[in-house]
Design an enzyme around this catalytic site. Structure first.
Site, mmCIF file in Angstrom:
data_model
loop_
_atom_site.group_PDB
_atom_site.id
_atom_site.type_symbol
_atom_site.label_atom_id
_atom_site.label_comp_id
_atom_site.label_asym_id
_atom_site.label_seq_id
_atom_site.Cartn_x
_atom_site.Cartn_y
_atom_site.Cartn_z
ATOM 1 N N ALA A 1 4.969 -5.061 2.735
ATOM 2 C CA ALA A 1 5.076 -4.810 1.170
ATOM 3 C C ALA A 1 4.843 -3.352 0.816
ATOM 4 C CB ALA A 1 4.112 -5.630 0.382
ATOM 5 N N LEU B 1 2.312 -12.708 2.097
ATOM 6 C CA LEU B 1 0.856 -13.197 2.705
ATOM 7 C C LEU B 1 1.058 -14.012 3.903
ATOM 8 C CD1 LEU B 1 -0.343 -15.220 -0.742
ATOM 9 C CD2 LEU B 1 -1.122 -12.600 0.249
ATOM 10 N N HIS C 1 1.827 -19.607 2.662
ATOM 11 C CA HIS C 1 3.338 -19.413 1.807
ATOM 12 C C HIS C 1 3.181 -20.476 1.048
ATOM 13 C CE1 HIS C 1 5.067 -16.246 4.927
ATOM 14 N NE2 HIS C 1 4.049 -15.801 4.201
ATOM 15 N N LYS D 1 9.422 -14.648 5.272
ATOM 16 C CA LYS D 1 9.598 -15.638 6.424
ATOM 17 C C LYS D 1 8.424 -15.852 7.100
ATOM 18 C CE LYS D 1 9.662 -13.427 9.535
ATOM 19 N NZ LYS D 1 8.601 -12.385 10.050
HETATM 20 N N1 LIG Z 1 11.124 -9.416 6.372
HETATM 21 C C1 LIG Z 1 10.401 -8.503 7.159
HETATM 22 O O1 LIG Z 1 11.142 -7.618 7.664
HETATM 23 C C2 LIG Z 1 9.049 -8.780 7.619
HETATM 24 C C3 LIG Z 1 8.394 -7.735 8.412
HETATM 25 C C4 LIG Z 1 6.832 -8.100 8.546
HETATM 26 C C5 LIG Z 1 6.265 -9.130 8.145
HETATM 27 N N2 LIG Z 1 6.947 -10.147 7.441
HETATM 28 C C6 LIG Z 1 6.490 -11.221 6.787
HETATM 29 O O2 LIG Z 1 5.419 -10.617 5.850
HETATM 30 C C7 LIG Z 1 4.216 -11.438 5.998
HETATM 31 C C8 LIG Z 1 3.005 -10.282 5.789
HETATM 32 O O3 LIG Z 1 3.040 -9.633 7.199
HETATM 33 P P1 LIG Z 1 2.169 -8.362 7.273
HETATM 34 O O4 LIG Z 1 2.173 -8.045 8.804
HETATM 35 O O5 LIG Z 1 2.625 -7.221 6.512
HETATM 36 O O6 LIG Z 1 0.914 -8.893 6.766
HETATM 37 P P2 LIG Z 1 -0.565 -8.073 6.747
HETATM 38 O O7 LIG Z 1 -0.174 -6.542 6.765
HETATM 39 O O8 LIG Z 1 -1.568 -8.885 7.689
HETATM 40 O O9 LIG Z 1 -0.913 -8.625 5.207
HETATM 41 C C9 LIG Z 1 -1.296 -9.754 4.623
HETATM 42 C C10 LIG Z 1 -1.817 -9.772 3.380
HETATM 43 O O10 LIG Z 1 -2.082 -10.863 2.738
HETATM 44 C C11 LIG Z 1 -3.267 -10.874 2.265
HETATM 45 N N3 LIG Z 1 -4.206 -12.076 2.859
HETATM 46 C C12 LIG Z 1 -4.586 -12.975 1.795
HETATM 47 N N4 LIG Z 1 -5.392 -13.946 2.733
HETATM 48 C C13 LIG Z 1 -5.514 -13.298 3.908
HETATM 49 C C14 LIG Z 1 -6.178 -13.791 5.105
HETATM 50 N N5 LIG Z 1 -6.658 -15.008 5.188
HETATM 51 N N6 LIG Z 1 -5.846 -13.134 6.075
HETATM 52 C C15 LIG Z 1 -4.837 -11.923 6.191
HETATM 53 N N7 LIG Z 1 -4.629 -11.394 4.962
HETATM 54 C C16 LIG Z 1 -4.736 -12.333 3.942
HETATM 55 C C17 LIG Z 1 -4.090 -9.596 2.170
HETATM 56 O O11 LIG Z 1 -3.761 -8.686 1.135
HETATM 57 P P3 LIG Z 1 -5.079 -8.373 0.149
HETATM 58 O O12 LIG Z 1 -6.322 -8.246 1.036
HETATM 59 O O13 LIG Z 1 -4.428 -7.359 -0.589
HETATM 60 O O14 LIG Z 1 -5.117 -9.776 -0.909
HETATM 61 C C18 LIG Z 1 -3.104 -8.956 3.456
HETATM 62 O O15 LIG Z 1 -2.884 -7.356 3.145
HETATM 63 C C19 LIG Z 1 4.142 -12.434 7.074
HETATM 64 O O16 LIG Z 1 4.765 -13.740 6.532
HETATM 65 C C20 LIG Z 1 5.441 -11.938 7.925
HETATM 66 O O17 LIG Z 1 5.789 -12.828 8.650
HETATM 67 C C21 LIG Z 1 8.479 -9.847 7.095
#
Ligand SMILES: NC(=O)c1ccc[n+]([C@@H]2O[C@H](COP(=O)([O-])OP(=O)(O)OC[C@H]3O[C@@H](n4cnc5c(N)ncnc54)[C@H](OP(=O)(O)O)[C@@H]3O)[C@@H](O)[C@H]2O)c1
Length: 337
Positions: free
Chosen positions: A16, A75, A80, A98
């Site tokens: 994000a 998330l 989700h 996704k």
């Molecule tokens: N479309 C695409 O191109 C694309 C690319 C990468 C990822 N994604 C998708 O996006 C999502 C997030 O991926 P990401 O790699 O960006 O994730 P990430 O950096 O690990 O971030 C997940 C966020 O969720 C929040 N969160 C709430 N409860 C949590 C918990 N129990 N454990 C960990 N985090 C928690 C946290 O935000 P706060 O601490 O701020 O609340 C954390 O920053 C996934 O579903 C992934 O499949 C999509």
């Protein structure tokens, strides 16, 4: 409603903060008005660095902001269903990353939530709105490569960091849910229907238990699709479409570059050293900007979203069948709605 849809973001996820929000901020119909985090300080820092006007120290607080029309949910996968449901019940339209659920049953639940609340809910498969992928579909439909009979894909990266959500089984980690979902998605997109049976092979990481090397064969009415995905291999992406008269290949199919032109390659096979290869160039485009604007437009026009939850169910039920097949050792039929 204003000229732009007012969006809120749940969580300060990597994807994000680094990619999707900056891209959405460039949208014509999309305003990012607020961001929430479990930690208020993280929300404030993200809001400051991205120029987002409001921030909240809880996801619930953002959902109660009456000036938010829609939320983007990046998330971890196991959250989700819960947060899409809570956002919809608060009257917000939802674009959720996704995979939108952990399995077909969760997507079926979301179809019920959408029908009950009347908001738009869409899984963020950004590739579906990218001009290059739309061109792939058009080139295949034009007959340029003859009859499409075979698709083959590969998607891999190396990430064995135990703190990453992709390596946590409880959070919906693993290769199939993270990246295999794209290979299934584009196979269904180009064939234009659902596979009738699928087979799967899965190797799990001995420590985390996530699927780190997964392969599948899918039988469609008019051809076959095969792919391998992995979270512990050299980074690589490829999708190749084989017809009776030609082959079509998308360069960097899932992370199509934002700043440079994208290439599609078409080859009629008349020269096996690829001297017959033709390059088709596309203007640079940001798939996340387009995705945000297309969804914002659907909200403004009260239209159906571009990618329906029924389509999401189809994708997820193929992934479910791949998991079942890897266990049973037999081909499995994906469930239909
Ligand atoms: N479309 C695409 O191109 C694309 C690319 C990468 C990822 N994604 C998708 O996006 C999502 C997030 O991926 P990401 O790699 O960006 O994730 P990430 O950096 O690990 O971030 C997940 C966020 O969720 C929040 N969160 C709430 N409860 C949590 C918990 N129990 N454990 C960990 N985090 C928690 C946290 O935000 P706060 O601490 O701020 O609340 C954390 O920053 C996934 O579903 C992934 O499949 C999509």
């Amino acid at each position: 409603m204003n000229k732009k849809v007012s969006w809120g973001v749940l969580g300060t996820a990597n994807i994000a903060v680094k990619k999707v929000i900056p891209a959405m901020l460039a949208g014509e119909l999309t305003a990012v008005s607020a961001i929430a985090s479990r930690d208020e300080e993280s929300a404030r820092a993200a809001a400051d660095s991205l120029g987002i006007p409001r921030y909240f120290g809880s996801y619930d607080a953002l959902l109660h902001d009456p000036d938010i029309d829609a939320v983007y949910i990046p998330l971890p996968n196991h959250l989700h269903l819960e947060w899409t449901t809570r956002a919809a019940e608060a009257g917000k339209h939802v674009l959720c990353e996704k995979p939108i659920g952990l399995n077909g049953d969760e997507v079926r639940d979301l179809i019920g939530v959408r029908n009950r609340t009347g908001v738009l809910i869409q899984e963020a498969f950004m590739i579906r709105t990218h001009p290059t992928w739309i061109a792939v579909k058009e080139i295949i439909a034009s007959g340029r490569i003859g009859t499409l009979n075979a698709v083959t894909g590969f998607f891999s990266y190396y990430n064995d960091d135990p703190s990453n959500i992709r390596n946590d089984l409880e959070k919906g980690g693993g290769a199939l849910l993270d990246i295999g979902c794209y290979c299934v998605n584009v196979s269904r997109f180009v064939f234009g229907n659902e596979p009738t049976e699928v087979s799967g092979l899965i190797e799990r990481d001995p420590q985390s238990g996530i699927d780190r090397l997964s392969s599948s064969m899918m039988r469609f009415a008019s051809g076959h699709s095969t792919f391998t995905c992995s979270t512990q291999l050299v980074p690589y992406q490829s999708m190749i479409f084989f017809g009776t008269k030609g082959r079509l290949e998308v360069q960097i199919p899932f992370n199509i570059p934002v700043e440079t032109t994208t290439n599609l390659f078409v080859d009629d096979g008349s020269d096996l050293y690829e001297r017959s290869l033709e390059k088709i160039e596309f203007e640079a485009a940001d798939q996340y900007t387009i995705q945000g604007d297309v969804f914002s437009k659907a909200i403004m026009e009260r239209a159906e979203p571009d990618y329906s939850l029924e389509d999401s169910f189809g994708n997820m039920s193929v992934l479910d069948a791949i998991f079942r097949s890897a266990k049973s050792g037999r081909a499995e039929r994906p469930e239909v709605l």
